[in-house]
Design a protein around this motif. Structure first.
Motif, PDB file in Angstrom:
ATOM      1  N   ILE A   1      36.720  34.887  41.741  1.00  0.00           N
ATOM      2  CA  ILE A   1      37.848  35.575  41.103  1.00  0.00           C
ATOM      3  C   ILE A   1      38.195  36.837  41.876  1.00  0.00           C
ATOM      4  O   ILE A   1      39.384  37.123  42.124  1.00  0.00           O
ATOM      5  CB  ILE A   1      37.497  35.903  39.636  1.00  0.00           C
ATOM      6  CG1 ILE A   1      37.369  34.619  38.818  1.00  0.00           C
ATOM      7  CG2 ILE A   1      38.556  36.816  39.026  1.00  0.00           C
ATOM      8  CD1 ILE A   1      36.925  34.853  37.397  1.00  0.00           C
TER       9      ILE A   1
ATOM     10  N   ALA B   1      43.881  35.421  40.351  1.00  0.00           N
ATOM     11  CA  ALA B   1      42.538  35.452  39.769  1.00  0.00           C
ATOM     12  C   ALA B   1      42.252  34.188  38.958  1.00  0.00           C
ATOM     13  O   ALA B   1      41.139  33.636  39.021  1.00  0.00           O
ATOM     14  CB  ALA B   1      42.388  36.695  38.887  1.00  0.00           C
ATOM     15  N   LEU B   2      43.236  33.706  38.206  1.00  0.00           N
ATOM     16  CA  LEU B   2      43.038  32.479  37.429  1.00  0.00           C
ATOM     17  C   LEU B   2      42.841  31.277  38.349  1.00  0.00           C
ATOM     18  O   LEU B   2      42.033  30.386  38.055  1.00  0.00           O
ATOM     19  CB  LEU B   2      44.233  32.259  36.497  1.00  0.00           C
ATOM     20  CG  LEU B   2      44.438  33.336  35.424  1.00  0.00           C
ATOM     21  CD1 LEU B   2      45.657  33.006  34.575  1.00  0.00           C
ATOM     22  CD2 LEU B   2      43.204  33.482  34.552  1.00  0.00           C
TER      23      LEU B   2
ATOM     24  N   SER C   1      39.997  36.039  45.262  1.00  0.00           N
ATOM     25  CA  SER C   1      41.385  35.630  45.049  1.00  0.00           C
ATOM     26  C   SER C   1      42.235  36.799  44.582  1.00  0.00           C
ATOM     27  O   SER C   1      43.402  36.925  44.990  1.00  0.00           O
ATOM     28  CB  SER C   1      41.439  34.495  44.016  1.00  0.00           C
ATOM     29  OG  SER C   1      40.766  33.353  44.477  1.00  0.00           O
ATOM     30  N   LEU C   2      41.667  37.652  43.724  1.00  0.00           N
ATOM     31  CA  LEU C   2      42.411  38.820  43.255  1.00  0.00           C
ATOM     32  C   LEU C   2      42.756  39.754  44.409  1.00  0.00           C
ATOM     33  O   LEU C   2      43.903  40.234  44.519  1.00  0.00           O
ATOM     34  CB  LEU C   2      41.570  39.551  42.205  1.00  0.00           C
ATOM     35  CG  LEU C   2      42.176  40.830  41.613  1.00  0.00           C
ATOM     36  CD1 LEU C   2      43.441  40.514  40.834  1.00  0.00           C
ATOM     37  CD2 LEU C   2      41.160  41.515  40.700  1.00  0.00           C
TER      38      LEU C   2
ATOM     39  N   GLY D   1      47.790  29.093  35.755  1.00  0.00           N
ATOM     40  CA  GLY D   1      47.819  30.335  36.516  1.00  0.00           C
ATOM     41  C   GLY D   1      49.136  30.521  37.240  1.00  0.00           C
ATOM     42  O   GLY D   1      49.700  31.631  37.264  1.00  0.00           O
TER      43      GLY D   1
ATOM     44  N   THR E   1      36.424  28.110  41.853  1.00  0.00           N
ATOM     45  CA  THR E   1      34.966  28.231  41.811  1.00  0.00           C
ATOM     46  C   THR E   1      34.328  26.989  41.214  1.00  0.00           C
ATOM     47  O   THR E   1      33.338  26.455  41.743  1.00  0.00           O
ATOM     48  CB  THR E   1      34.584  29.470  40.986  1.00  0.00           C
ATOM     49  OG1 THR E   1      35.184  30.639  41.564  1.00  0.00           O
ATOM     50  CG2 THR E   1      33.074  29.637  40.949  1.00  0.00           C
TER      51      THR E   1
ATOM     52  N   GLY F   1      41.492  31.472  41.310  1.00  0.00           N
ATOM     53  CA  GLY F   1      40.155  31.632  41.862  1.00  0.00           C
ATOM     54  C   GLY F   1      39.077  31.143  40.914  1.00  0.00           C
ATOM     55  O   GLY F   1      38.063  30.572  41.342  1.00  0.00           O
ATOM     56  N   LEU F   2      39.289  31.339  39.599  1.00  0.00           N
ATOM     57  CA  LEU F   2      38.339  30.823  38.610  1.00  0.00           C
ATOM     58  C   LEU F   2      38.253  29.302  38.685  1.00  0.00           C
ATOM     59  O   LEU F   2      37.157  28.724  38.689  1.00  0.00           O
ATOM     60  CB  LEU F   2      38.779  31.262  37.216  1.00  0.00           C
ATOM     61  CG  LEU F   2      38.033  30.648  36.030  1.00  0.00           C
ATOM     62  CD1 LEU F   2      36.552  31.014  36.078  1.00  0.00           C
ATOM     63  CD2 LEU F   2      38.661  31.101  34.710  1.00  0.00           C
TER      64      LEU F   2
ATOM     65  N   GLY G   1      39.244  31.015  46.210  1.00  0.00           N
ATOM     66  CA  GLY G   1      38.167  30.996  45.229  1.00  0.00           C
ATOM     67  C   GLY G   1      37.120  29.944  45.544  1.00  0.00           C
ATOM     68  O   GLY G   1      35.904  30.192  45.390  1.00  0.00           O
TER      69      GLY G   1
ATOM     70  N   VAL H   1      31.196  33.020  40.151  1.00  0.00           N
ATOM     71  CA  VAL H   1      32.513  33.059  39.502  1.00  0.00           C
ATOM     72  C   VAL H   1      33.201  34.389  39.763  1.00  0.00           C
ATOM     73  O   VAL H   1      34.384  34.448  40.129  1.00  0.00           O
ATOM     74  CB  VAL H   1      32.376  32.806  37.985  1.00  0.00           C
ATOM     75  CG1 VAL H   1      33.676  33.125  37.264  1.00  0.00           C
ATOM     76  CG2 VAL H   1      31.981  31.364  37.721  1.00  0.00           C
TER      77      VAL H   1
END
Length: 602
Positions: free
Chosen positions: A336, A478-479, A339-340, A285, A485, A481-482, A307, A332
């Motif tokens: 995401i 976002a990545l 974080s986004l 990410g 999680t 945050g994934l 995340g 999830v």
């Protein structure tokens, strides 16, 4: 590489030790054979040194590393005689890979003997097998240094005087491997499968090492072996095959990684592998932000924390202030999404800055996030995150009736809790790789590269630099945050101290950035390899914990000096950091009266 029918260059210009070529080859082969023989003899008389090197007739511990190095050296030394079954080992030359493997075997052997002497207290603890190993590796090195270089040394241009160091560096260079013969598709697939199976075995052996000394020996020989395979031209051929069958190569890599839990008998090392995947996913990410868009983000680990905290708050923890329990897919999306949003909120006012100013602002954001999580403790702020205590007791996942906290049998092999999460994290990594690959190959990805190379020129060509940089920042967040999680459920707790700029335990922003830069910016496999090494080495070398940052800094300096494009580099970085032969035009290939332009003249 010089054809066998051509006249060999003189020894003074191509080798460091003046020996006839046949004698040098015989010396190298003899030394490698004696090295192999020495591993079947006892190296010490006491079992106080780990690995039990006291047995005669059966190698153990670090002797297996020396045995492997001796076998590889012997095979590459035999390729100089071009036997039909071994020609494929050295398509680009024989001397450079043989010398590198000799150096790796010698370094591993002498490290072992030094460790025995130091830990046990003197040379009296060495057995005759140890002395034979030391002398055999020196004999092999003598023969390898006397081998003629794969290309004749030419110092007539005056740019490289014939000093011993220049000749040694020249000996380690090879020509381009010849174009391989086209093989059937099924043969290409078999080669790719065999390569990934070998990589799985090597990774499994390294992660399963039980003590630091064995891991150090494994790491030394592995580094020299990878360099030797590169000089031999095998990695170039493999990269051509993987580029030709990219989808098959990615599927083979995924299958090989999925087979890792099947090689383990307990969760001790599967837990380590799952943590490596989390670290590697976050590094990928960050590679979107740094490697593609060229934005120096020093607070990226905060998005991982956002995340993780968002998932911890909605995953049913008894200590959660929200008191809700979302299913995994909703958790999830929550991680995401959080974080986004934070990526957009932080990026919108700050991405108009460039260079060091942007780095300072992102570093400040990372520290602000950590301090905020500490202050939301019910005393200095609202009671949301429990302050330094974090959010513990995050329950294990249950997806479609599959409970991740229980042991399950797959193909007759029991897979424990961390094995389950490892497979889940592998799926998340595959998703991140797919997103990264699609983004890098799209028009947006090409625009990111243009901004990275020259933002002013990209803007002049009509690219909306701010909008695209914000998009890269949001996608990278976002990545992360994934990954956060899944991390929250793996470690079952989230604390602010886990998300710092620097520290001795990754993941943190400094190690994430180092994984991207050392691995290779803008590539897929580079950050994954860099993250695996930076996470695995501190866990295996606990006996060097006090010197960890010093060794890390030294490795960083050496890699930036000798391979600034990273361990895995794309073509653009190789052209940027290294000279090429693009301007070299052979005169016999020019029309009559034309004059070629050499690299020196250019």
């Amino acid at each position: 590489m010089i054809p066998m029918t051509a006249k060999a260059p003189s020894r003074d210009a191509t080798s460091l030790i003046p020996l006839p070529t046949n004698i040098a080859r015989i010396t190298t082969i003899t030394g490698a054979a004696l090295t192999i023989l020495s591993t079947f003899l006892a190296w010490t008389w006491t079992t106080a040194f780990p690995g039990n090197l006291t047995v005669t007739g059966y190698p153990g511990g670090l002797q297996n590393i020396t045995l492997t190095g001796g076998i590889l050296t012997l095979l590459h030394a035999l390729t100089a005689y071009r036997p039909r079954g071994l020609r494929w080992l050295t398509p680009a030359g024989t001397t450079a890979p043989t010398l590198l493997l000799t150096l790796g075997t010698l370094a591993t052997t002498w490290y072992t003997l030094a460790a025995i002497t130091t830990q046990l207290g003197g040379l009296a603890h060495l057995e005759p097998g140890a002395y034979l190993a030391a002398l055999a590796t020196l004999l092999t090195l003598t023969g390898a240094l006397a081998l003629p270089a794969d290309r004749p040394y030419d110092d007539r241009g005056g740019t490289k005087p014939p000093t011993p160091w220049n000749r040694f560096r020249h000996t380690l260079t090879t020509g381009r491997p010849p174009r391989p013969k086209e093989l059937p598709t099924w043969a290409d697939i078999l080669i790719i499968a065999a390569a990934y199976a070998t990589g799985l075995y090597a990774f499994t052996y390294g992660i399963d090492t039980e003590y630091g000394e064995l891991f150090v020996g494994y790491l030394i020989l592995t580094c020299f072996t990878i360099a030797a395979l590169g000089r031999a031209g095998l990695t170039t051929r493999l990269s051509h095959l993987t580029a030709k069958h990219r989808n098959i190569a990615l599927a083979a890599a995924f299958i090989a990684a999925a087979c890792f839990p099947l090689t383990q008998t307990n969760d001790t090392y599967t837990n380590l592998a799952a943590s490596i995947l989390i670290f590697a996913t976050v590094a990928l990410g960050l590679n979107v932000v740094v490697g593609l868009a060229g934005l120096l983000d020093l607070g990226y680990v905060a998005f991982l924390g956002v995340g993780a905290y968002a998932a911890a708050l909605v995953s049913g923890s008894p200590e959660s202030a929200l008191g809700v329990h979302f299913p995994f897919w909703a958790a999830v999306l929550t991680g995401i999404g959080a974080s986004l949003v934070f990526g957009v909120l932080i990026g919108a006012p700050t991405l108009r800055l460039r260079g060091d100013y942007l780095a300072i602002v992102t570093l400040g954001f990372g520290e602000i996030f950590r301090i905020t999580m500490l202050n939301l403790n019910g005393t200095t702020g609202p009671d949301v995150t429990n302050g330094s205590m974090g959010i513990p007791n995050i329950p294990d996942l249950e997806i479609l009736g599959f409970k991740f906290g229980e042991t399950h049998d797959i193909l007759g092999v029991p897979i424990g809790r961390f094995g389950n999460y490892y497979l889940l994290m592998l799926l998340a990594t595959a998703v991140v790789v797919l997103v990264f690959r699609r983004a890098a190959e799209s028009r947006i990805g090409r625009a990111w590269v243009a901004i990275r190379e020259d933002e002013t020129a990209a803007t002049a060509m009509g690219i909306n630099a701010f909008r695209l940089k914000l998009l890269a920042f949001a996608l990278g967040a976002a990545l992360a945050g994934l990954a956060g999680t899944v991390q929250a459920h793996v470690i079952t707790t989230t604390t602010p101290d886990s998300y710092q700029f620097a520290g001795t335990v990754p993941p943190n922003s400094a190690f994430l950035l180092a994984a991207v830069i050392l691995g290779g910016m803008g590539t897929i496999s580079g950050p994954v390899i860099g993250a695996a090494l930076l996470y695995l080495i501190p866990n295996k070398m606990e006996f060097m914990q006090d010197y960890q940052l010093l060794l890390f800094g030294l490795a960083l300096v050496l890699l930036m000096r000798f391979r600034p494009e990273g361990m895995v580099a794309d073509r653009r970085k190789q052209l940027e950091f290294h000279e090429t032969d693009q301007l070299d035009v052979p005169e016999r290939g020019l029309p009559d009266g034309a004059v070629g332009v050499t690299k020196a003249e250019a």
